[in-house]
Design a protein around this motif. Structure first.
Motif, short mmCIF file in Angstrom:
data_model
loop_
_atom_site.label_atom_id
_atom_site.label_comp_id
_atom_site.label_asym_id
_atom_site.label_seq_id
_atom_site.Cartn_x
_atom_site.Cartn_y
_atom_site.Cartn_z
N ARG A 127 0.83 -1.58 0.38
CA ARG A 127 -0.16 -0.35 -0.11
C ARG A 127 1.40 1.60 -0.14
O ARG A 127 0.50 2.29 -0.56
N GLU A 153 -9.51 1.88 3.46
CA GLU A 153 -10.46 1.61 4.10
C GLU A 153 -12.35 1.95 3.97
O GLU A 153 -12.70 2.22 5.10
N ASP A 175 -10.81 -0.71 0.09
CA ASP A 175 -8.95 -0.97 0.48
C ASP A 175 -8.87 1.02 0.28
O ASP A 175 -8.85 1.52 1.37
N GLU A 213 -8.61 -1.48 -5.21
CA GLU A 213 -8.78 -3.44 -3.91
C GLU A 213 -7.08 -3.73 -3.79
O GLU A 213 -6.66 -4.04 -5.51
#
Length: 306
Positions: A127, A153, A175, A213
């Motif tokens: 990430r 999130e 995400d 995602e």
């Protein structure tokens, strides 16, 4: 002595009994103040669980979705092909810069810094790499009357779908939700994304979002999960199309989910595009990211063919 009714199991209820109980349950829920601190913890979830059992709804979290889920919901799958004649145009778009943006040279340096010093054996490491590309795109697209914002999130509430074997529902966490809207609403969105996105009527001007995602490896494996999240978001927002991305940070897949007026549903996805060892794929990916955000709710393709 007062007559005591025999206790009954849920399976013993008739259709009429079930509908009557559902009506009373909904009336009870509607009279509750969900913000009341005196409510027992988990009460609303338990009421929803009871409702699902009465309606015979099978619930699944996004994380447990697989390709068979798309088939059971009759969501067709198809490919997206990059128009080779427009590749240079996409790369030029990806390299374009605006005053105050994160420069492409700095972006390259940050990517190499992550590659050299951050472990990507978990999604948390991946990430960091994803964040760099998203921040580069956000910085370029925020000049003018609109701004692009990143909501990590983001929770999507339970959404119910019909299928041949009965009803099913899905919920989970996206995400990243990347949202484009008029600049003056930025603080409203970032301070309380759930409220802002749940009340689009209070935002004057266009507001669009993309589903992202993250998947540490085998990004395509997460495509069904992302597609169901997109389908849920479309249903919640009353949309017919939403675009999204599945990525490991190194590999990027772009997709478009469509809910057509005839009731059919379709998700089309691109091949995996790689940053490349020498970042030779960076410009293409940045350009496709800009295109995806600019056309978040459009089923018309600028750089892809079907």
């Amino acid at each position: 002595m007062a007559h005591i009714s025999k206790r009954r199991k849920l399976s013993d209820l008739t259709a009429g009994d079930t509908n009557e109980l559902l009506d009373k349950l909904e009336e009870f829920r509607s009279n509750l103040d969900e913000g009341d601190q005196d409510l027992p913890d988990g009460l609303m979830d338990k009421l929803q669980e009871l409702r699902d059992k009465l309606e015979d709804v099978k619930h699944t979290s996004f994380s447990r979705v697989d390709p068979t889920t798309l088939l059971s919901l009759k969501i067709s799958s198809g490919p997206l092909f990059l128009d080779s004649d427009k590749r240079q145009e996409v790369e030029t778009l990806g390299l374009a810069e605006s005053p105050g943006c994160l420069l492409i040279g700095t972006t390259r340096d940050l990517i190499n810094l992550v590659r050299g010093h951050v472990s990507t054996v978990t999604e948390a490491g991946c990430r960091i790499l994803i964040n760099i590309l998203l921040l580069r795109v956000v910085s370029v697209m925020c000049a003018g009357a609109t701004t692009v914002n990143i909501i990590p999130e983001f929770s999507l509430p339970r959404t119910t779908f019909n299928r041949d074997s009965g009803k099913c529902s899905f919920s989970g966490v996206v995400d990243f939700l990347v949202t484009k809207l008029p600049t003056r609403y930025t603080n409203f969105l970032l301070s309380d994304p759930t409220t802002a996105l749940g009340n689009p009527g209070y935002i004057e001007g266009p507001m669009t979002s993309n589903i992202f995602e993250a998947k540490r490896d085998n990004a395509r494996f997460a495509l069904p999960q992302a597609a169901i999240a997109a389908a849920s978001y479309c249903q919640l927002q009353g949309l017919f199309t939403v675009r999204g991305v599945v990525t490991s940070g190194e590999e990027w897949i772009f997709f478009v989910y469509e809910r057509r007026e005839d009731g059919t549903r379709l998700v089309r996805s691109s091949p995996e595009y790689s940053l490349g060892h020498n970042l030779e794929g960076l410009a293409l990916i940045l350009g496709l990211l800009r295109d995806s955000i600019d056309n978040a709710t459009s089923s018309e393709h600028v750089f892809f063919t079907t």
